[in-house]
Structures are given as C-alpha cells and as structure tokens.
Design a protein around this motif. Sequence first.
Motif, PDB file in Angstrom:
ATOM      1  N   LEU A  63       0.645  -1.224  -0.004  1.00  0.00           N
ATOM      2  CA  LEU A  63       0.082   0.134   0.035  1.00  0.00           C
ATOM      3  C   LEU A  63       0.795   1.376  -0.085  1.00  0.00           C
ATOM      4  O   LEU A  63       1.761   1.324   0.768  1.00  0.00           O
ATOM      5  CB  LEU A  63      -0.995   0.197   1.337  1.00  0.00           C
ATOM      6  N   LYS A  64       0.336   2.333  -0.671  1.00  0.00           N
ATOM      7  CA  LYS A  64       0.959   3.597  -0.804  1.00  0.00           C
ATOM      8  C   LYS A  64       0.779   4.342   0.596  1.00  0.00           C
ATOM      9  O   LYS A  64      -0.315   4.054   1.123  1.00  0.00           O
ATOM     10  CB  LYS A  64       0.660   4.265  -2.020  1.00  0.00           C
ATOM     11  N   ALA A  65       1.559   5.181   0.827  1.00  0.00           N
ATOM     12  CA  ALA A  65       1.359   6.084   1.899  1.00  0.00           C
ATOM     13  C   ALA A  65       0.157   6.926   1.771  1.00  0.00           C
ATOM     14  O   ALA A  65      -0.180   7.494   0.637  1.00  0.00           O
ATOM     15  CB  ALA A  65       2.429   6.879   2.410  1.00  0.00           C
ATOM     16  N   ASN A  66      -0.458   7.137   3.009  1.00  0.00           N
ATOM     17  CA  ASN A  66      -1.796   8.237   3.041  1.00  0.00           C
ATOM     18  C   ASN A  66      -2.747   7.925   2.023  1.00  0.00           C
ATOM     19  O   ASN A  66      -3.058   8.439   1.022  1.00  0.00           O
ATOM     20  CB  ASN A  66      -1.465   9.567   2.782  1.00  0.00           C
ATOM     21  N   THR A  67      -3.289   6.518   1.991  1.00  0.00           N
ATOM     22  CA  THR A  67      -4.206   5.996   0.946  1.00  0.00           C
ATOM     23  C   THR A  67      -5.571   5.520   2.074  1.00  0.00           C
ATOM     24  O   THR A  67      -5.425   4.891   3.147  1.00  0.00           O
ATOM     25  CB  THR A  67      -3.824   5.078   0.198  1.00  0.00           C
ATOM     26  N   SER A  68      -6.602   5.216   1.044  1.00  0.00           N
ATOM     27  CA  SER A  68      -7.759   4.832   1.809  1.00  0.00           C
ATOM     28  C   SER A  68      -7.729   3.186   1.239  1.00  0.00           C
ATOM     29  O   SER A  68      -7.204   3.075   0.264  1.00  0.00           O
ATOM     30  CB  SER A  68      -9.142   5.092   1.195  1.00  0.00           C
ATOM     31  N   LEU A  69      -8.220   2.452   1.862  1.00  0.00           N
ATOM     32  CA  LEU A  69      -8.064   0.929   1.839  1.00  0.00           C
ATOM     33  C   LEU A  69      -9.596   0.562   1.275  1.00  0.00           C
ATOM     34  O   LEU A  69     -10.432   0.631   1.679  1.00  0.00           O
ATOM     35  CB  LEU A  69      -7.936   0.408   3.209  1.00  0.00           C
ATOM     36  N   LYS A  70      -9.448  -0.133  -0.110  1.00  0.00           N
ATOM     37  CA  LYS A  70     -10.418  -0.603  -0.812  1.00  0.00           C
ATOM     38  C   LYS A  70     -10.544  -2.052  -0.773  1.00  0.00           C
ATOM     39  O   LYS A  70      -9.901  -2.575  -1.729  1.00  0.00           O
ATOM     40  CB  LYS A  70     -10.156  -0.092  -2.188  1.00  0.00           C
ATOM     41  N   PHE A  71     -11.226  -2.614   0.111  1.00  0.00           N
ATOM     42  CA  PHE A  71     -11.014  -3.950   0.334  1.00  0.00           C
ATOM     43  C   PHE A  71     -12.167  -4.606  -0.543  1.00  0.00           C
ATOM     44  O   PHE A  71     -13.294  -3.929  -0.752  1.00  0.00           O
ATOM     45  CB  PHE A  71     -11.391  -4.258   1.878  1.00  0.00           C
ATOM     46  N   GLU A  72     -12.130  -5.831  -0.762  1.00  0.00           N
ATOM     47  CA  GLU A  72     -13.087  -6.859  -1.302  1.00  0.00           C
ATOM     48  C   GLU A  72     -13.499  -7.686  -0.085  1.00  0.00           C
ATOM     49  O   GLU A  72     -12.493  -8.081   0.624  1.00  0.00           O
ATOM     50  CB  GLU A  72     -12.447  -7.550  -2.437  1.00  0.00           C
ATOM     51  N   VAL A  73     -14.776  -8.088   0.075  1.00  0.00           N
ATOM     52  CA  VAL A  73     -15.086  -8.943   1.050  1.00  0.00           C
ATOM     53  C   VAL A  73     -15.093 -10.280   0.603  1.00  0.00           C
ATOM     54  O   VAL A  73     -15.298 -10.732  -0.448  1.00  0.00           O
ATOM     55  CB  VAL A  73     -16.686  -8.717   1.152  1.00  0.00           C
TER      56      VAL A  73
ATOM     57  N   ARG B 246     -15.970 -12.745   3.375  1.00  0.00           N
ATOM     58  CA  ARG B 246     -17.029 -13.284   4.022  1.00  0.00           C
ATOM     59  C   ARG B 246     -17.926 -12.169   4.842  1.00  0.00           C
ATOM     60  O   ARG B 246     -17.363 -11.243   5.379  1.00  0.00           O
ATOM     61  CB  ARG B 246     -16.788 -14.522   5.043  1.00  0.00           C
ATOM     62  N   GLU B 247     -19.202 -12.339   4.612  1.00  0.00           N
ATOM     63  CA  GLU B 247     -19.901 -11.100   5.557  1.00  0.00           C
ATOM     64  C   GLU B 247     -21.209 -11.898   5.874  1.00  0.00           C
ATOM     65  O   GLU B 247     -21.805 -12.782   5.308  1.00  0.00           O
ATOM     66  CB  GLU B 247     -19.937  -9.951   4.575  1.00  0.00           C
ATOM     67  N   GLN B 248     -21.849 -11.131   6.792  1.00  0.00           N
ATOM     68  CA  GLN B 248     -23.286 -11.303   7.030  1.00  0.00           C
ATOM     69  C   GLN B 248     -24.069 -10.110   6.540  1.00  0.00           C
ATOM     70  O   GLN B 248     -23.833  -8.867   6.573  1.00  0.00           O
ATOM     71  CB  GLN B 248     -23.401 -11.473   8.762  1.00  0.00           C
ATOM     72  N   ARG B 249     -25.240 -10.450   6.319  1.00  0.00           N
ATOM     73  CA  ARG B 249     -26.104  -9.410   5.546  1.00  0.00           C
ATOM     74  C   ARG B 249     -26.216  -7.976   6.240  1.00  0.00           C
ATOM     75  O   ARG B 249     -26.569  -7.114   5.692  1.00  0.00           O
ATOM     76  CB  ARG B 249     -27.405 -10.107   5.134  1.00  0.00           C
ATOM     77  N   ARG B 250     -26.104  -7.752   7.542  1.00  0.00           N
ATOM     78  CA  ARG B 250     -26.289  -6.952   8.275  1.00  0.00           C
ATOM     79  C   ARG B 250     -25.094  -5.715   8.208  1.00  0.00           C
ATOM     80  O   ARG B 250     -25.263  -4.806   8.701  1.00  0.00           O
ATOM     81  CB  ARG B 250     -26.560  -7.134   9.893  1.00  0.00           C
ATOM     82  N   LEU B 251     -24.209  -6.146   7.578  1.00  0.00           N
ATOM     83  CA  LEU B 251     -22.913  -5.388   7.398  1.00  0.00           C
ATOM     84  C   LEU B 251     -22.575  -5.659   5.842  1.00  0.00           C
ATOM     85  O   LEU B 251     -22.512  -6.518   5.170  1.00  0.00           O
ATOM     86  CB  LEU B 251     -21.642  -5.698   8.019  1.00  0.00           C
ATOM     87  N   GLU B 252     -22.774  -4.347   4.964  1.00  0.00           N
ATOM     88  CA  GLU B 252     -22.371  -4.300   3.656  1.00  0.00           C
ATOM     89  C   GLU B 252     -21.219  -3.399   3.049  1.00  0.00           C
ATOM     90  O   GLU B 252     -21.061  -2.479   3.735  1.00  0.00           O
ATOM     91  CB  GLU B 252     -23.780  -3.931   3.079  1.00  0.00           C
ATOM     92  N   ASN B 253     -20.664  -3.768   2.288  1.00  0.00           N
ATOM     93  CA  ASN B 253     -19.392  -3.210   1.803  1.00  0.00           C
ATOM     94  C   ASN B 253     -19.466  -2.595   0.409  1.00  0.00           C
ATOM     95  O   ASN B 253     -20.017  -3.319  -0.590  1.00  0.00           O
ATOM     96  CB  ASN B 253     -18.400  -4.124   1.775  1.00  0.00           C
ATOM     97  N   ASP B 254     -19.187  -1.306   0.381  1.00  0.00           N
ATOM     98  CA  ASP B 254     -19.408  -0.738  -1.036  1.00  0.00           C
ATOM     99  C   ASP B 254     -17.815   0.090  -1.349  1.00  0.00           C
ATOM    100  O   ASP B 254     -17.646   1.211  -0.851  1.00  0.00           O
ATOM    101  CB  ASP B 254     -20.540   0.309  -1.063  1.00  0.00           C
ATOM    102  N   LYS B 255     -16.921  -0.727  -2.009  1.00  0.00           N
ATOM    103  CA  LYS B 255     -15.874  -0.105  -2.183  1.00  0.00           C
ATOM    104  C   LYS B 255     -15.068   0.428  -0.912  1.00  0.00           C
ATOM    105  O   LYS B 255     -14.343   1.528  -1.094  1.00  0.00           O
ATOM    106  CB  LYS B 255     -15.869   0.712  -3.288  1.00  0.00           C
TER     107      LYS B 255
END
Length: 215
Positions: free
Chosen positions: A97-107, A109-118
């Motif tokens: 990762l580069k310095a001072n960056t936002s982390l764009k994770f891919e999921v 595993r998840e449970q439907r009550r937590l949702e990821n959008d980029k």
Amino acid sequence: MSVFFPLTPHLLASPLVLKKPRSSGRELRAPMDQGMIDVEGGRAVRQRSGAGRLAAVVAVQNLLVVACLLVTVYLCMKSPALPEDDVYIQFNELRDLKANTSLKFEVVREQRRLENDKGNISISCTGPYVWHMLVCYGSMNQGNLSGNLVLQVANTPVNSVRMDAIEQTVCRGLHSIVYLKERDVASFHLYSPKGFRMVNVSMGLRYLLGNNCDY
C-alpha cells in the motif's frame, strides 16, 4: 626296703586335647557369598523393574504427544465456520500500500447486516465491534518510522492502530474495540510518512453482541 623315685613334671602325662579341624576359607566365604548374591540379585530385580516402569511412562508420554500433534494438525487444517447469526465482515488481503491512502477492500465473508461498497462499510447494528487485523510492515529508511491505520466514520477518526516500523519487516496480529452506531458508514485509511512500507494487511469487523441488534 623300697626305693621311690620322684616323678619329674615333664614326665607327667598331659591330658589329650582334640583340636578342631580348621575350616577352609571357602567354607567361611560361602554364606557371605550367598548373601551377596541374594542382595545383588534383589538389586538387579529392582533395577529391571524400575527400568520397565520408566519405559512404560516414556511410551505413554510419547503417545500423548503424538495424539496432541494430530489433534492440533486437524484443527489447523479444518477451517472454522462462522455462525450465520453473528454480525461480521472479513476482507481480503491488500499488498504494498502507498502512504496516506484509503483501503479499498473486497469482501471474503460477510453477514447481511454489514455491507461493503468499495471499502465503505454500512453499519446496521449499534454496539461494540472488535476491529481485528494481520499486518506486515517495515521501514525503507535507516531510522524507525510510525504509521497508523485509522477507522473513520463520516471523515472523523473513531479508532486507530499505531505501527512502529524498523528496517526488518514485522508481522503482527492487532485488534481494537470500537463502538459503532446504526447507519454509520465506516472506512479504513493508512496514514504514514515517506519510507514507511505496508507490506500487506487483512482485517475484519465482528459485532460483540452476537445477533442482538436491539442494544
């Protein structure tokens, strides 16, 4: 006329003394040798018995060690399934990762009550969460450097984890407790100076109250 001659002492008859026959050294040593044989024989029996018990104890310990190793290998190879009712989200690994960056994770595993959008996580359960991660980092400079992983809500820092880097790469498992509310949107960011190297990072969020979202 009778003539008497005195008897001298050395002519008097000495009483007959019968001497006991001398016992041979072999006869005297025989009982002692027998006793020594008995003692040594008993010692040998005890030694053989003690050696047998020791061998049995060692064998049992070896079996226990092998059994523990087999159980450990089985548990490590078997991937634990997360309860479907728990509220959690687990992200993939990011590298270099580069310095001072936002982390764009891919999921992962998840449970439907937590949702990821980029990389933006929508929170639906109010309460405490454990923010856990595995990170590897180092310094590309000779001096020590520090970086921070920050969890933000609406561009406001809510929690952070500090990483003190040295020249050698360090891998650590870290965690922190964070309180999030329903309808929060959480995101993750790396803030670090030049020369700080984030080799890889994987992380996740888990709700600490099970499936009870009424808190």
